[in-house]
Scaffold this motif. Structure first.
Motif, mmCIF file in Angstrom:
data_model
loop_
_atom_site.group_PDB
_atom_site.id
_atom_site.type_symbol
_atom_site.label_atom_id
_atom_site.label_comp_id
_atom_site.label_asym_id
_atom_site.label_seq_id
_atom_site.Cartn_x
_atom_site.Cartn_y
_atom_site.Cartn_z
ATOM 1 N N LEU A 1 0.822 -1.203 0.000
ATOM 2 C CA LEU A 1 0.000 0.000 0.000
ATOM 3 C C LEU A 1 0.860 1.258 0.000
ATOM 4 N N VAL A 2 1.950 1.231 0.758
ATOM 5 C CA VAL A 2 2.842 2.390 0.810
ATOM 6 C C VAL A 2 3.446 2.658 -0.548
ATOM 7 N N TRP A 3 4.071 1.620 -1.150
ATOM 8 C CA TRP A 3 4.719 1.947 -2.417
ATOM 9 C C TRP A 3 3.754 2.002 -3.576
ATOM 10 N N LEU A 4 2.527 1.461 -3.431
ATOM 11 C CA LEU A 4 1.513 1.717 -4.454
ATOM 12 C C LEU A 4 1.120 3.187 -4.435
ATOM 13 N N THR A 5 0.925 3.743 -3.245
ATOM 14 C CA THR A 5 0.591 5.163 -3.134
ATOM 15 C C THR A 5 1.712 6.024 -3.695
ATOM 16 N N ALA A 6 2.948 5.695 -3.329
ATOM 17 C CA ALA A 6 4.091 6.442 -3.865
ATOM 18 C C ALA A 6 4.178 6.297 -5.373
ATOM 19 N N LEU A 7 3.869 5.095 -5.878
ATOM 20 C CA LEU A 7 3.924 4.842 -7.318
ATOM 21 C C LEU A 7 2.881 5.664 -8.059
ATOM 22 N N LEU A 8 1.668 5.750 -7.514
ATOM 23 C CA LEU A 8 0.619 6.543 -8.146
ATOM 24 C C LEU A 8 0.961 8.030 -8.125
ATOM 25 N N ILE A 9 1.532 8.493 -7.019
ATOM 26 C CA ILE A 9 1.971 9.893 -6.955
ATOM 27 C C ILE A 9 3.043 10.154 -8.003
ATOM 28 N N LEU A 10 3.992 9.218 -8.095
ATOM 29 C CA LEU A 10 5.093 9.385 -9.041
ATOM 30 C C LEU A 10 4.596 9.319 -10.480
ATOM 31 N N SER A 11 3.680 8.388 -10.771
ATOM 32 C CA SER A 11 3.182 8.261 -12.146
ATOM 33 C C SER A 11 2.441 9.514 -12.593
ATOM 34 N N THR A 12 1.837 10.220 -11.638
ATOM 35 C CA THR A 12 1.090 11.432 -11.971
ATOM 36 C C THR A 12 2.001 12.644 -12.102
ATOM 37 N N PHE A 13 2.949 12.788 -11.198
ATOM 38 C CA PHE A 13 3.740 14.013 -11.143
ATOM 39 C C PHE A 13 5.192 13.844 -11.591
ATOM 40 N N GLY A 14 5.699 12.596 -11.664
ATOM 41 C CA GLY A 14 7.110 12.409 -11.957
ATOM 42 C C GLY A 14 7.447 11.722 -13.271
ATOM 43 N N MET A 15 6.516 10.944 -13.829
ATOM 44 C CA MET A 15 6.843 10.171 -15.025
ATOM 45 C C MET A 15 7.244 11.026 -16.229
ATOM 46 N N PRO A 16 6.579 12.154 -16.506
ATOM 47 C CA PRO A 16 7.025 12.954 -17.654
ATOM 48 C C PRO A 16 8.493 13.361 -17.560
ATOM 49 N N ALA A 17 8.930 13.782 -16.370
ATOM 50 C CA ALA A 17 10.336 14.161 -16.202
ATOM 51 C C ALA A 17 11.252 12.955 -16.349
ATOM 52 N N MET A 18 10.813 11.787 -15.877
ATOM 53 C CA MET A 18 11.628 10.585 -15.983
ATOM 54 C C MET A 18 11.723 10.116 -17.433
ATOM 55 N N VAL A 19 10.608 10.189 -18.160
ATOM 56 C CA VAL A 19 10.628 9.820 -19.582
ATOM 57 C C VAL A 19 11.573 10.740 -20.349
ATOM 58 N N GLU A 20 11.495 12.033 -20.079
ATOM 59 C CA GLU A 20 12.379 12.992 -20.745
ATOM 60 C C GLU A 20 13.840 12.712 -20.403
ATOM 61 N N HIS A 21 14.115 12.376 -19.157
ATOM 62 C CA HIS A 21 15.476 12.081 -18.724
ATOM 63 C C HIS A 21 16.046 10.885 -19.482
ATOM 64 N N VAL A 22 15.269 9.808 -19.573
ATOM 65 C CA VAL A 22 15.747 8.593 -20.247
ATOM 66 C C VAL A 22 15.820 8.800 -21.752
ATOM 67 N N ALA A 23 14.778 9.389 -22.333
ATOM 68 C CA ALA A 23 14.719 9.532 -23.788
ATOM 69 C C ALA A 23 15.828 10.436 -24.310
ATOM 70 N N SER A 24 16.117 11.522 -23.612
ATOM 71 C CA SER A 24 17.133 12.460 -24.094
ATOM 72 C C SER A 24 18.530 11.861 -24.063
ATOM 73 N N ARG A 25 18.745 10.858 -23.225
ATOM 74 C CA ARG A 25 20.078 10.264 -23.097
ATOM 75 C C ARG A 25 20.243 8.971 -23.897
ATOM 76 N N ARG A 26 19.226 8.132 -23.904
ATOM 77 C CA ARG A 26 19.377 6.828 -24.544
ATOM 78 C C ARG A 26 18.615 6.715 -25.865
ATOM 79 N N PHE A 27 17.535 7.473 -26.010
ATOM 80 C CA PHE A 27 16.726 7.379 -27.235
ATOM 81 C C PHE A 27 16.479 8.770 -27.822
ATOM 82 N N PRO A 28 17.527 9.536 -28.096
ATOM 83 C CA PRO A 28 17.324 10.923 -28.537
ATOM 84 C C PRO A 28 16.670 11.047 -29.906
ATOM 85 N N ARG A 29 16.777 10.024 -30.754
ATOM 86 C CA ARG A 29 16.219 10.103 -32.103
ATOM 87 C C ARG A 29 14.890 9.369 -32.241
ATOM 88 N N LEU A 30 14.353 8.879 -31.151
ATOM 89 C CA LEU A 30 13.087 8.164 -31.203
ATOM 90 C C LEU A 30 11.951 9.172 -31.370
#
Length: 253
Positions: free
Chosen positions: A88-117
């Protein structure tokens, strides 16, 4: 290297970035504060209620035999609450992160490993919210369906891992691809990699019980799924079609 293992290695490496370090801290602290407060207020009552229900169930199954298992049942109730508290704790943290953090994480990974995707933006915020609603509904359904199996001691550690394994991949797969994949590409990847996604989700559910790793688990989950699914998307676009290789949009121009 196995794509799941490779994605986890990339995720561990990315977690050292300052932006990712901050994302590791605040969603988990909020989740711990919410569920820790509820457990502190209601924990004793929950143990008593669950123990009474289990005692009644044992006595009803034993017919005329009267077993005095109060101590064992009380310990079992505490274990069950603990096994429920962590997801329950990390599900709550996961839902918070998926709402507020995933766009920044996707940008972080894509710009470094998949810049031409190429970014085909096959999803939307509404789709992400709906995906979360479906995931929570599925969690509730699986939790209810699994109730009889919680009474079989060997299955105690497996049930939350199986349920959270499904939930992890359901919550994160959409947000990992929403920026880059088209709707058709998302459906193809989800259908063809269903087993791989569940294995990844189950591995991460197990890691949540490891000291310290469990604290940073939501960010690790997100980064690992982003690496895995963007890699799958890139491979899908590079598959030969009628003798030609389909790459990113930039490569075809």
């Amino acid at each position: 290297m196995n794509p799941v293992a490779r994605s986890l290695l990339y995720a561990f490496a990315n977690m050292l970035h300052p932006r990712m370090l901050w994302l590791m801290i605040w969603p988990m602290l909020i989740a711990l504060a919410i569920w820790g407060s509820l457990l502190w207020i209601l924990g004793a009552q929950l143990v008593l209620l669950l123990s009474a229900w289990m005692q009644e169930w044992v006595q009803s199954g034993a017919f005329l035999i009267r077993w005095d298992l109060r101590d064992a049942i009380a310990v079992t109730a505490k274990i069950l609450i603990f096994l429920t508290f962590i997801p329950l704790v990390w599900l709550t943290a996961l839902l918070i992160l998926s709402t507020f953090g995933m766009p920044a994480m996707v940008e972080h990974v894509a710009s470094r490993r998949f810049p031409r995707l190429a970014r085909r933006q096959g999803g939307s915020m509404a789709g992400s919210i709906w995906n979360g609603v479906v995931a929570l509904a599925g969690l509730a359904g699986l939790a209810v369906a699994s109730i009889p199996f919680w009474l079989v001691p060997p299955l105690w550690p497996l049930i939350p891992v199986a349920i959270m394994g499904w939930l992890n991949q359901r919550v994160l797969r959409y947000d990992a691809l929403v920026e880059h994949a088209s709707g058709e590409e998302m459906q193809r990847i989800f259908a063809s990699r269903r087993g791989t996604l569940f294995v990844m989700g189950a591995i991460l559910a197990l890691l949540a019980y490891v000291p310290f790793v469990g604290f940073v688990a939501p960010v690790l989950f997100g980064l690992a799924f982003i690496h895995l699914l963007l890699g799958e998307l890139q491979a899908l676009r590079e598959q030969p079609i009628e003798g030609e290789v389909v790459g990113t949009e930039e490569a075809r121009l």
